[in-house]
Design a protein around this motif. Structure first.
Motif, PDB file in Angstrom:
ATOM      1  N   PHE A  53       0.839  -1.197   0.000  1.00 40.41           N
ATOM      2  CA  PHE A  53       0.000   0.000   0.000  1.00 40.41           C
ATOM      3  C   PHE A  53       0.875   1.248   0.000  1.00 40.41           C
ATOM      4  O   PHE A  53       0.617   2.207  -0.744  1.00 40.41           O
ATOM      5  N   ALA A  69       1.010   4.012  -2.993  1.00 37.28           N
ATOM      6  CA  ALA A  69       0.734   5.424  -2.733  1.00 37.28           C
ATOM      7  C   ALA A  69       1.924   6.291  -3.115  1.00 37.28           C
ATOM      8  O   ALA A  69       1.761   7.397  -3.665  1.00 37.28           O
ATOM      9  N   GLY A 104      -3.301   1.359  -2.715  1.00 31.03           N
ATOM     10  CA  GLY A 104      -2.503   2.473  -2.204  1.00 31.03           C
ATOM     11  C   GLY A 104      -2.431   3.594  -3.220  1.00 31.03           C
ATOM     12  O   GLY A 104      -2.531   4.781  -2.888  1.00 31.03           O
TER      13      GLY A 104
END
Length: 229
Positions: A74, A78, A138
């Motif tokens: 995740f 991101a 993410g």
């Protein structure tokens, strides 16, 4: 033809609709992850942290490696999406649309493979799928952050529920954006219900595919709206 001064408001409303739909899709994939990926959340990292902590405390029925992989994936997703969208304009921009398209394609491919693969606890196959799904989720959280619809992150609703309560008239507030907050909470519940049903009736592969199809439908509706101006 909307008046010129109404166009920004319409755009803001449409961005909210897109994020609510993405939240619904998150509900599906997180239900599939928890029920089918050995109690691993692929979007709700707060849940993963709690599961990880309980697993580290010696509760043998709870995983440790899976949540760790999901947390790392995740974060990476991101990070990568944040990097890619760094210079993009805020809001529901073309680069954000492209990300959601890539996410939908990846999830569709993962779901199709899952139709032929059995996920066993503590298996390398499980960890690979956990990494892939958590990574794109993410990225979705990062893309939603770029869109910037307040109270709708698409991956968690804790802050949304807090805002709904603390800003309500019962708490002395004005009740601003209550409809949006309620819609976000309801959408993730509805998505989790769909994901749970798909897990029980047809299997986890179809749950991942359904998530991808929801995102494809969202993007198709957006294309129609964009073409109409």
């Amino acid at each position: 033809m909307p008046k010129r001064d109404k166009i920004p408001a319409l755009h803001a409303q449409w961005e909210t609709v897109m994020m609510i739909v993405a939240t619904f899709a998150t509900g599906i994939i997180d239900a599939v992850g928890y029920l089918g990926f050995d109690k691993i959340f692929t979007a709700n990292m707060t849940g993963n942290v709690i599961v990880l902590g309980m697993g580290l405390a010696g509760n043998d029925e709870l995983p440790v490696m899976g949540p760790l992989i999901a947390l790392a994936a995740f974060f990476i997703g991101a990070l990568l999406c944040g990097r890619l969208l760094r210079n993009a304009e805020g809001g529901w921009s073309r680069p954000v649309r492209r990300f959601f398209l890539v996410e939908a394609i990846i999830l569709l491919c993962a779901g199709l493979i899952l139709l032929r693969v059995r996920l066993e606890p503590d298996s390398s196959v499980l960890y690979v799928f956990t990494f892939i799904v958590a990574c794109v989720l993410g990225g979705q959280a990062s893309a939603a952050r770029k869109v910037g619809v307040k109270d709708v992150t698409t991956v968690v609703v804790t802050s949304t529920i807090t805002g709904l309560a603390s800003d309500s008239r019962m708490a002395g507030g004005a009740g601003q954006r209550s409809a949006r907050k309620i819609a976000a909470v309801a959408s993730i519940i509805a998505g989790a219900t769909v994901g749970g049903l798909l897990h029980r009736i047809v299997g986890d592969g179809w749950g991942v595919i359904a998530t991808a199809l929801v995102l494809f439908a969202m993007l198709a509706a957006d294309a129609v709206m964009t073409a109409r101006g």
